[in-house]
Structures are given as structure tokens and as C-alpha cells.
Motif scaffolding. Sequence first.
Motif, PDB file in Angstrom:
ATOM      1  N   ASP A 101      -7.809   3.112   4.636  1.00  0.00           N
ATOM      2  CA  ASP A 101      -8.273   3.413   3.280  1.00  0.00           C
ATOM      3  C   ASP A 101      -8.788   4.848   3.276  1.00  0.00           C
ATOM      4  N   ASN A 156      -4.037  -4.909   3.931  1.00  0.00           N
ATOM      5  CA  ASN A 156      -3.848  -3.581   3.342  1.00  0.00           C
ATOM      6  C   ASN A 156      -4.518  -3.549   1.981  1.00  0.00           C
ATOM      7  N   LEU A 157      -4.468  -2.384   1.359  1.00  0.00           N
ATOM      8  CA  LEU A 157      -5.030  -2.207   0.021  1.00  0.00           C
ATOM      9  C   LEU A 157      -4.070  -2.732  -1.044  1.00  0.00           C
ATOM     10  N   GLY A 161      -7.153  -1.110  -5.329  1.00  0.00           N
ATOM     11  CA  GLY A 161      -8.171  -0.804  -4.338  1.00  0.00           C
ATOM     12  C   GLY A 161      -8.897  -1.990  -3.743  1.00  0.00           C
ATOM     13  N   ILE A 163      -8.570  -5.510  -1.215  1.00  0.00           N
ATOM     14  CA  ILE A 163      -7.917  -5.786   0.059  1.00  0.00           C
ATOM     15  C   ILE A 163      -7.147  -7.092  -0.053  1.00  0.00           C
TER      16      ILE A 163
END
Length: 350
Positions: A101, A156-157, A161, A163
Motif C-alpha cells: 500500500d 491486496n487493496l 482502498g 483490503i
Amino acid sequence: MIEKYLLGTYTRRISKGVYQLELDTENKKLQNLVFVGSAIDPTYVAESDQKRIYAITKVKDDQDNVTGGFVEWDGTSTDFPLKPIASIHDQETSPAYISVDEDKQLVFTANYHAGTVNSYKIGADGSISKADRIMDKGKLGFRKEQQDGPHPHYINLTPEGRIVAVDLGVDKVFIYDLQDSGKLVPVSELQMQDGYGPRHIYFDPKKKVAYLVGELSSNVAVLDYDADKGVLSLRDINSTIPDDWTEHNGAAAIRVSKDGRFVYVSNRGNNSIAVFSSDEKGNLSLIQRISTEGDFPRDFNLSDDESFVIALNQNSDNATLYTRDSESGKLTMVQKDFMVPEGVSILRKK
């Protein structure tokens, strides 16, 4: 034009760690395999905008006890093999996936064997410190050998924004809010059908969908995604293998073209890439299935302008290059004999 790619590998036979290869787009060929850095089973790598490279690895003590984590290298250096800037090994075994991130300066790992997802804070000097750790929970799937416990395979994102963490063992997809400190706050869970075996996921924010690969079921699902609430819901499921395929297969990686019109999924066993067209709502239709010209293709990637696709075959130690038609989405093989030792993942270098 020359493009560079980072390659994650297993180090069970002939590989020594992370490698780099070049794609010569003018001559349509792969070339110049370079050894980047030493690590044990660095199957997945990530790279930050500062060109710091993060590679999954593990270490052994004198009694052969293993701890897992990742190593950090300065990707601006060309003094190969690279020397670590920092590393951390605080997990029971090597993780299965790693991501970064940029905004919050965090690193995330999904640990398949430990059943945990983890977050780490990156210091201004490159130092790494633990931020959060969550053990996945849920009922076990009916495939006892592969679903004997939680097995997160990807983290991942999301586009907005949050997760997302994908768990093969409990057939779930988890969504978390993310604090600046790296703490993960549960938002929602999607329970897939028993034995689906979720592996990787890709979000298309314009179509408000996500595509979820099922490793154990050899499927790709279309999921509706409410980004305001952080909630996924199942719409449709599509097979990645032929109807008459009876041998082992495990669906693996997924890539989507920038225009959102085409979705690609690799098949380990059928040893192919399945190509789907995606309509304006994100519904999928199979348009091609093409051989990877090798054994056990885990990952593949599109070139910067998406005119090429590179696939890695782990068991046969080769990479295959395809040209890609941007209008039809279909692939044509142009090179199949480029040596990559035990290749697992491929990442375009920044």
C-alpha cells in the motif's frame, strides 16, 4: 522497446531466488534472464513506487526450524545479486502472497499454511515492523486434503482502498477496512459454495464487479461489488477448463485488460490460458483456450501496452510469449523455449 519483469520462483530444484527477464517488444522475444537476489522459495514479489522490492521468503535455524516472512531490496541498484535493506521473519512458515500500500506505506502477506493475513509498517528508512495479524475463520470445505484449515492465498487493496483477502480453505472472501497504522477491521465476508477454493481476485471498478478464481473448482466467478458498503455478492460462475477434462487441474492466476473487455485465467493441469470476453455489465463468455506450451502455468502477465502476454510454466522451467490482439482479445504464441527456473509469478518492473 525493452520492458523488464521480476520473476518469483520456488527454489526446490534449480532456482536460486528472484530473477529478472526482458521483453524485446520490437523483435517479439524474451531475453536476458538475470539473477536478482537470493531467497528461499520467493514465490511472489511486490515493488513499491520507490522501487523497493519485497520478496516472500523463509529462513532455517541450525535445527532446521523454519520461520517465514519477506526480504526487502533496493530495486534501483543493478549490483546483482541485491543485498537486503531489511527483512522480517515472524510467521510460522513462508507466506503465499505479498502486496504493498503506497499511501499508507504498508506491506501485506497472506500465509496459506499458517491461516493468517498480516500487515507491516514500512519506515522511512525501509525498516519493517509488524502492524496486525488475523487468523481466518470459517467452516472447512469438503475437499479434506486441500481444505483442512484456513488457507488465505491472496491479499491486496480494493479499488477504494480497503483490503481483500481470499481464503481457499474456508471458501471465503474477506473485506477489511484499513487504518493508517495497518490494523485490519472486518467489514464483510462472502461465503462461496463448498469446494470452490478461492485463490485470486480482480476488481473492475467501472463495471462494479470482481472476478474470483476458484483453484479447486477450476472456475471464475463474477461478483457484484458494492464499494460503498464493502460487500461482495455472487452473480455467476464460469468454468475455465473443457467440459470433458477429467484429469487434475487447478485454476491459478487472473489478469484483466485495461479496457475491461477481456479476462484471462491460467489452468495448471490443462496447461492453458482461458480467455473470456466481458460485456458492459461484466458477464463473461469463453472465446479461447490456448496452450501454455509447458507444464503447470502458475502466473502470467500482460505487457505495458498489452500487445504481449508472458506465461510462466513452473514444472517445465520455461516462459512462453504470446502476441495479443486488442480487438479480439485472443492470443498467438510466438516463443515457447525461454528458460525460467521454477517460475511462479511475474511482475512488470517499475
